[in-house]
Design a protein around this motif. Sequence first.
Motif, short mmCIF file in Angstrom:
data_model
loop_
_atom_site.label_atom_id
_atom_site.label_comp_id
_atom_site.label_asym_id
_atom_site.label_seq_id
_atom_site.Cartn_x
_atom_site.Cartn_y
_atom_site.Cartn_z
N UNK A 93 -18.39 -10.89 -23.98
CA UNK A 93 -18.07 -11.81 -25.07
C UNK A 93 -18.80 -11.41 -26.34
N UNK A 94 -20.04 -10.98 -26.22
CA UNK A 94 -20.82 -10.55 -27.37
C UNK A 94 -20.24 -9.28 -27.99
N UNK A 95 -19.82 -8.34 -27.15
CA UNK A 95 -19.20 -7.10 -27.65
C UNK A 95 -17.90 -7.41 -28.38
N UNK A 96 -17.11 -8.33 -27.82
CA UNK A 96 -15.87 -8.73 -28.48
C UNK A 96 -16.15 -9.42 -29.81
N UNK A 97 -17.19 -10.24 -29.83
CA UNK A 97 -17.53 -11.00 -31.03
C UNK A 97 -17.91 -10.08 -32.19
N UNK A 98 -18.68 -9.04 -31.90
CA UNK A 98 -19.11 -8.14 -32.97
C UNK A 98 -18.14 -7.00 -33.20
N UNK A 99 -17.12 -6.87 -32.35
CA UNK A 99 -16.08 -5.87 -32.57
C UNK A 99 -16.38 -4.48 -32.06
N UNK A 100 -17.19 -4.37 -31.02
CA UNK A 100 -17.47 -3.06 -30.43
C UNK A 100 -16.37 -2.78 -29.40
N UNK A 101 -15.54 -1.76 -29.65
CA UNK A 101 -14.42 -1.49 -28.74
C UNK A 101 -14.86 -0.67 -27.52
N UNK A 102 -14.91 -1.31 -26.37
CA UNK A 102 -15.23 -0.61 -25.13
C UNK A 102 -14.24 -1.01 -24.05
N UNK A 103 -13.99 -0.07 -23.16
CA UNK A 103 -13.13 -0.34 -22.01
C UNK A 103 -14.01 -0.86 -20.88
N UNK A 104 -13.41 -1.62 -19.99
CA UNK A 104 -14.11 -2.10 -18.82
C UNK A 104 -13.39 -1.56 -17.60
N UNK A 105 -14.15 -1.01 -16.68
CA UNK A 105 -13.58 -0.42 -15.47
C UNK A 105 -12.79 -1.47 -14.70
N UNK A 106 -11.60 -1.10 -14.27
CA UNK A 106 -10.76 -1.98 -13.48
C UNK A 106 -9.80 -2.82 -14.30
N UNK A 107 -9.88 -2.76 -15.61
CA UNK A 107 -8.95 -3.50 -16.45
C UNK A 107 -7.77 -2.63 -16.82
N UNK A 108 -6.67 -3.25 -17.08
CA UNK A 108 -5.47 -2.55 -17.51
C UNK A 108 -5.66 -2.14 -18.96
N UNK A 109 -5.26 -0.90 -19.29
CA UNK A 109 -5.36 -0.45 -20.68
C UNK A 109 -4.41 -1.24 -21.55
N UNK A 110 -4.75 -1.36 -22.82
CA UNK A 110 -3.95 -2.13 -23.75
C UNK A 110 -2.55 -1.54 -23.85
#
Length: 128
Positions: A93-110
């Motif tokens: 949530x903090x990464x999303x809030x500040x706008x740092x674009x990172x992928x998370x393992x196991x998630x579907x790509x955009x």
Amino acid sequence: MSCVRPHGLPIVEATTPPVLTLTGPVTREQVAGLADDVRGLLEAGRAGIVVCDVAGIGPPGLAAVELLARLQLAARRAGGRIRLRAPDPALRALLDLVGVPVEVEGEVEEGEPALGVEVEVESGEAAV
């Protein structure tokens, strides 16, 4: 007719990304060394991705966000990217809030549908 199978495991050229495990609170002095580690792993591997295991990084805060932003920047400059493994929901949530674009393992790509999900193109047409 007979078939002889070779002994041992088959040869597989996998492109499994290397893993960098981040533990404990990271100091500013350690950030430059970790960025060098990410660049080195990208240069040595063929996957173009370094997985950062952040399960043991400690409580999420601005220091963790700065570290991950610098690692992502180092990876981008080396022609790759980082992917997070086991991030705390508060860190995400903090990464999303500040706008740092990172992928998370196991998630579907955009832009990609999840496996097993049917997508209907237009109403009335069959799902693909």
